[in-house]
Design an enzyme around this catalytic site. Structure first.
Site, PDB file in Angstrom:
ATOM      1  N   LYS A  80       2.098   4.716  -1.041  1.00 19.39           N
ATOM      2  CA  LYS A  80       1.524   5.921  -1.638  1.00 19.39           C
ATOM      3  C   LYS A  80       1.904   7.090  -0.735  1.00 19.39           C
ATOM      4  O   LYS A  80       2.273   6.893   0.437  1.00 19.39           O
ATOM      5  CB  LYS A  80       0.007   5.806  -1.762  1.00 19.39           C
ATOM      6  CG  LYS A  80      -0.717   5.520  -0.462  1.00 19.39           C
ATOM      7  CD  LYS A  80      -2.210   5.336  -0.697  1.00 19.39           C
ATOM      8  CE  LYS A  80      -2.931   4.942   0.590  1.00 19.39           C
ATOM      9  NZ  LYS A  80      -4.364   4.719   0.372  1.00 19.39           N
TER      10      LYS A  80
ATOM     11  N   THR B   6      -4.194   0.379  -3.485  1.00 18.22           N
ATOM     12  CA  THR B   6      -4.812   1.612  -3.950  1.00 18.22           C
ATOM     13  C   THR B   6      -4.867   1.559  -5.471  1.00 18.22           C
ATOM     14  O   THR B   6      -3.853   1.269  -6.104  1.00 18.22           O
ATOM     15  CB  THR B   6      -3.994   2.827  -3.477  1.00 18.22           C
ATOM     16  OG1 THR B   6      -3.999   2.844  -2.047  1.00 18.22           O
ATOM     17  CG2 THR B   6      -4.568   4.128  -3.999  1.00 18.22           C
TER      18      THR B   6
ATOM     19  N   ASN C 226       0.682   7.342   2.937  1.00 21.95           N
ATOM     20  CA  ASN C 226       1.187   6.414   3.944  1.00 21.95           C
ATOM     21  C   ASN C 226       2.647   6.651   4.282  1.00 21.95           C
ATOM     22  O   ASN C 226       3.274   5.848   4.968  1.00 21.95           O
ATOM     23  CB  ASN C 226       0.999   4.966   3.472  1.00 21.95           C
ATOM     24  CG  ASN C 226      -0.446   4.527   3.561  1.00 21.95           C
ATOM     25  OD1 ASN C 226      -1.254   5.173   4.227  1.00 21.95           O
ATOM     26  ND2 ASN C 226      -0.784   3.437   2.893  1.00 21.95           N
TER      27      ASN C 226
ATOM     28  N   ASP D 293       0.854   2.557   8.427  1.00 23.21           N
ATOM     29  CA  ASP D 293      -0.318   1.809   7.969  1.00 23.21           C
ATOM     30  C   ASP D 293       0.070   0.482   7.310  1.00 23.21           C
ATOM     31  O   ASP D 293       0.213   0.389   6.092  1.00 23.21           O
ATOM     32  CB  ASP D 293      -1.167   2.634   7.007  1.00 23.21           C
ATOM     33  CG  ASP D 293      -2.587   2.093   6.918  1.00 23.21           C
ATOM     34  OD1 ASP D 293      -2.818   0.943   7.310  1.00 23.21           O
ATOM     35  OD2 ASP D 293      -3.481   2.830   6.446  1.00 23.21           O
TER      36      ASP D 293
ATOM     37  N   ASP E   7       0.831  -1.208   0.000  1.00 22.97           N
ATOM     38  CA  ASP E   7       0.000   0.000   0.000  1.00 22.97           C
ATOM     39  C   ASP E   7       0.863   1.254   0.000  1.00 22.97           C
ATOM     40  O   ASP E   7       0.579   2.216   0.714  1.00 22.97           O
ATOM     41  CB  ASP E   7      -0.957   0.004   1.192  1.00 22.97           C
ATOM     42  CG  ASP E   7      -2.164   0.913   0.944  1.00 22.97           C
ATOM     43  OD1 ASP E   7      -2.434   1.238  -0.233  1.00 22.97           O
ATOM     44  OD2 ASP E   7      -2.836   1.282   1.920  1.00 22.97           O
TER      45      ASP E   7
END
Length: 440
Positions: A256, A289, A259, A272, A254
């Site tokens: 991005k 995502t 985060n 996260d 994840d």
């Protein structure tokens, strides 16, 4: 734009030395990390954080064949929409999602037992009564992240609260337990520190370091895009964290800007871990995502660490361009673009960066950097990173391009404000789900 707001004026990135801003002394001095129940420094964990991990490569995943554009419309995708599916707080504009078990049959890989032998943490029995609840830092489908202050040492921490009933209802028990297990396993300069967890009748609680600089996403949104030097610094620190996770067979899944947090000195802290997983070989879970998903994840093929390097390429692209390489309001069209088209590079991305991105944003796993024989070193050795000393970077000896202005340890000015509500934390009532979260 999926991530960035177009109506924000461009803002230059400050480059003051830590402790100063515009020649004015900051009031803030970052305290050393201390457990919420301690008043003095604890012994450091027995792990070497200052050496680069050995390169790891995924050799057991077959290369992905180029999809046939004529057949792309008939590919069997399951419909899913981020706003209707669970994500772990804080919920961000990137819209992380995890495909429900009803839509994606059980993952063929069973989670392996996490080995904690290489990380020794101080024994820290935590309770809700140890903390004073402050403001909300982020919200999500399962609960909230709060700023809290320890009543024992007066230090500030982040408290992630997850609602057990919703986790069970959405069949995310395994992933929630995975998140905690992985956080207890890792310790790295560029990963948020985990102090412990507990539960009551309604909620799960995880205590993490409070990282006061806010999200990299917020800085990027204000700046619209980064220069090569700024993007290279953040990309380098993120890369070292991802390589460290991969050295432990952990896929992050994840990556991005939302985060990636910035600490008081301006260094990154990845947070996260709701989608992170211990994967010694391959996995099939569809999560992440949308605009950061690797092609092999979209095609529901077995995938491994290489998917993180695709996402790393998307992150670098977004930092340099100000927007992700693929976007479409229609989710199916977005995935079709990822599978069938090469990214278009704006003039702001120079030839050197473009060359690196072409080796990251490739559907052919046999050519994707990070997935080859030399692992992540194919990326660190690329000419775009030539000016960056990764050994100094790992030791946090390179000054960050932006250093947050903080007035004190509990300063929350770098986070968005949320409506505060009264939450029934700590209630004593029937607890039918306690046995499903035995480690909390």
């Amino acid at each position: 734009m999926f991530h960035l707001s177009n109506n924000l004026a461009a803002t230059s990135i400050s480059t003051h030395v830590f402790g100063y801003r515009d020649d004015i002394r900051d009031n803030y001095v970052e305290p050393p990390a201390i457990a919420p129940t301690e008043t003095e420094l604890t012994k450091p964990v027995n792990i070497n954080q200052n050496t680069l991990p050995n390169p790891t490569a995924t050799t057991n995943v077959q290369s992905i064949k180029e999809p046939d554009a004529k057949k792309s419309n008939t590919t069997h995708y399951s419909p899913f929409y981020p706003e209707q599916l669970p994500s772990t707080p804080p919920k961000t504009p990137g819209g992380s999602f995890l495909l429900s078990s009803a839509q994606a049959s059980a993952d063929p890989t069973s989670p392996a037992e996490i080995d904690h032998s290489d990380v020794t943490r101080p024994h820290c029995e935590l309770k809700l009564t140890h903390f004073k609840l402050e403001r909300t830092l982020g919200t999500g489908s399962f609960g909230r992240v709060h700023l809290v202050q320890s009543k024992i040492n007066n230090r500030f921490y982040a408290l992630k609260v997850l609602k057990k009933a919703e986790i069970v209802q959405l069949k995310q028990v395994e992933h929630t337990n995975n998140e905690r297990a992985i956080l207890t396993k890792v310790q790295h300069p560029f990963i948020v520190n985990f102090w412990g967890s507990f539960q009551d009748s309604l909620n799960l609680y995880m205590v993490l370091d409070y990282v006061p600089g806010g999200e990299l996403f917020s800085l990027l949104r204000k700046s619209k895009k980064f220069t090569n030097d700024v993007a290279r610094f953040y990309a380098g620190e993120v890369l070292l964290a991802i390589a460290y996770l991969h050295s432990k067979d952990i896929i992050y899944r994840d990556l991005k800007p939302e985060n990636v947090l910035l600490d008081a000195h301006g260094h990154v802290k990845i947070t996260d871990f709701g989608f992170a997983k211990l994967v010694p070989d391959i996995t099939w879970t569809l999560c992440g995502t949308p605009d950061y998903l690797a092609p092999e994840i979209i095609q529901t093929k077995g995938y491994s660490k290489a998917a993180d390097y695709w996402a790393f390429g998307v992150l670098v692209y977004e930092m340099l361009a100000g927007y992700p390489p693929y976007y479409d309001d229609n989710q199916f069209k977005l995935y079709e673009k990822i599978l069938t088209t090469a990214p278009k590079y704006p003039s702001s991305i120079d030839a050197t960066a473009r060359d690196l991105l072409k080796h990251l944003l490739t559907t052919d796993l046999t050519h994707r950097y990070g997935n080859l024989k030399n692992g992540y070193r194919d990326i660190t050795d690329h000419k775009w990173f030539a000016s960056l000393d990764f050994n100094l970077l790992l030791q946090r000896k390179i000054r960050p391009p932006h250093i947050p202005h903080l007035k004190g340890e509990g300063d929350t000015s770098n986070f968005d404000k949320y409506n505060e509500e009264i939450y029934p934390y700590g209630l004593q009532q029937d607890d039918p789900y306690r046995d499903q979260f035995p480690e909390f």
